[in-house]
Enzyme design. Structure first.
Site, PDB file in Angstrom:
ATOM      1  N   LYS A   6       1.142  -1.326   0.310  1.00 18.51           N
ATOM      2  CA  LYS A   6       0.270  -0.091   0.302  1.00 18.51           C
ATOM      3  C   LYS A   6       0.229   1.141   0.302  1.00 18.51           C
ATOM      4  CE  LYS A   6      -2.434  -1.005   4.303  1.00 18.51           C
ATOM      5  NZ  LYS A   6      -1.918  -1.824   3.956  1.00 18.51           N
TER       6      LYS A   6
ATOM      7  N   ARG B 248     -12.037   0.568   9.416  1.00 19.98           N
ATOM      8  CA  ARG B 248     -11.414  -1.265   9.360  1.00 19.98           C
ATOM      9  C   ARG B 248     -11.922  -2.591  10.193  1.00 19.98           C
ATOM     10  NH1 ARG B 248      -5.593  -1.197  10.627  1.00 19.98           N
ATOM     11  NH2 ARG B 248      -4.477   1.582  10.754  1.00 19.98           N
TER      12      ARG B 248
ATOM     13  N   ARG C 150      -1.888  -9.828  13.661  1.00 21.50           N
ATOM     14  CA  ARG C 150      -1.940  -9.303  12.973  1.00 21.50           C
ATOM     15  C   ARG C 150      -2.652  -9.365  11.630  1.00 21.50           C
ATOM     16  NH1 ARG C 150       3.309  -5.248  11.375  1.00 21.50           N
ATOM     17  NH2 ARG C 150       1.732  -4.141  10.380  1.00 21.50           N
TER      18      ARG C 150
ATOM     19  N   ARG D 162      12.278  -6.970   7.050  1.00 20.57           N
ATOM     20  CA  ARG D 162      12.095  -4.910   7.305  1.00 20.57           C
ATOM     21  C   ARG D 162      13.109  -4.524   7.811  1.00 20.57           C
ATOM     22  NH1 ARG D 162       6.237  -2.774   6.022  1.00 20.57           N
ATOM     23  NH2 ARG D 162       6.100  -3.787   8.135  1.00 20.57           N
TER      24      ARG D 162
ATOM     25  N   ARG E 204      10.669  -2.828  13.779  1.00 22.38           N
ATOM     26  CA  ARG E 204       8.825  -2.259  14.992  1.00 22.38           C
ATOM     27  C   ARG E 204       8.960  -3.686  15.734  1.00 22.38           C
ATOM     28  NH1 ARG E 204       6.330  -0.099   8.995  1.00 22.38           N
ATOM     29  NH2 ARG E 204       7.518   1.889   8.981  1.00 22.38           N
TER      30      ARG E 204
END
Length: 334
Positions: free
Chosen positions: A118, A193, A288, A232, A277
């Site tokens: 995204k 959401r 998630r 990441r 993160r």
């Protein structure tokens, strides 16, 4: 450019040259005539000289007049071109104003699990369509910083450690989409959401005669997302992102098992340490993704009857993904 005189066509360059010659000839003739007039002793010679001058003076006057007429036409053409340009600009502004006032807004929702892309394709859609991508988090922080009415409510809730209610989020979105850059439409990222939020969004848009016009979901298998997310690393100050497989920092070193050594992960530009993160781990990703699938599927089903939902295979090269995104954005039949 050419000037038509009777059966003859005279170019502007030739006219300028003739005018220069005529002016020079006229000066010479007048000078000669003056000397002759002062020195001649017989009236007859003077009259003969005057008669000889008349053709040259006539040519000079004619060519000079043609030159200045041509210059006048050039000025008129320039003025006309300027008027046409101004009229075109005014017409474009008028059409833009009508479009922003009377046509429906292009309101999109971009869905995708973490790591689907995204953040890569959202800005490209934004640039192509000229409508802003609105992130719930960014809007919330901006409202708090601006100390708007809903921003102050959100700040009080967050300070108390609570979750911002749907009503407050809807209020923040309502304020944001009234800004000039949203007059042609906007892209929602991270909202809604839940199905409840989707219905509240629809209710708010209905109040202004608008509705969601396109829903695009970027699809990537969960096992692929784990590799993308868990690899990441980011530079906190700048937001620059790295990936141990696809875009490793120049400083990266690996241990005996092929895993990156944390101390070697530094930013290419500043040399400062990179970080992961807290939720970019395999265990956190499972939760998630479960939450994403559980919440997103009902929203897609909610909008599906309107024929506005498109699915994009985001598990391919960037060019392939973008090609499918473009196809999803097109109107039916185009």
């Amino acid at each position: 450019q050419k000037l038509v005189v009777g059966r003859f066509q005279i170019s502007s360059a030739l006219i300028i040259t003739m005018n220069t010659v005529a002016r020079t000839a006229t000066r010479r003739v007048i000078s000669t005539a003056s000397r002759r007039a002062a020195s001649t002793l017989r009236q007859g010679e003077h009259e003969a000289s005057s008669r000889a001058l008349l053709p040259l003076m006539a040519v000079s006057a004619t060519v000079g007049g043609l030159y200045f007429w041509n210059q006048h036409q050039d000025n008129n053409n320039n003025n006309n071109a300027q008027c046409l340009s101004n009229n075109s600009n005014n017409t474009a502004e008028s059409i833009e104003q009508k479009f922003g006032t009377y046509w429906p807004r292009n309101i999109m929702i971009l869905f995708g699990p973490p790591g689907a892309g995204k953040g890569t394709h959202g800005p490209k859609i934004e640039d192509m369509l000229g409508i802003p991508q609105l992130s719930t988090g960014d809007m919330l922080r901006a409202a708090v910083a601006a100390k708007s009415e809903v921003g102050l409510k959100a700040a009080a809730v967050m300070k108390a450690g609570g979750l911002v209610s749907d009503d407050i989020v809807i209020g923040i979105i309502r304020d944001r989409i009234r800004e000039p850059d949203c007059k042609f439409g906007f892209i929602l990222d991270g909202f809604p959401r839940t199905l409840v939020q989707a219905k509240e969004l629809d209710k708010m848009l209905t109040e202004e005669g608008a509705c969601v016009t396109k829903v695009v979901e970027l699809q990537v298998p969960d096992e692929v997302l784990e590799e993308r997310i868990c690899g990441r690393w980011i530079h906190k100050k700048s937001g620059r992102s790295y990936h141990v497989k696809y875009a490793p920092p120049k400083s990266m070193k690996k241990d005996g098992e092929g895993n990156p050594i944390p101390e070697s992960m530094t930013d290419d530009e500043t040399g400062e340490a990179l970080m992961q993160r807290p939720d970019d781990t395999a265990s956190a990703l499972v939760k998630r993704l479960a939450g994403y699938h559980g919440e997103t599927v009902p929203i897609l089903k909610h909008y599906a009857p309107g024929g506005i939902v498109s699915e994009v295979n985001a598990n391919q090269g960037m060019d392939g993904v973008w090609g499918e995104v473009l196809s999803a954005l097109k109107r039916a039949g185009n």
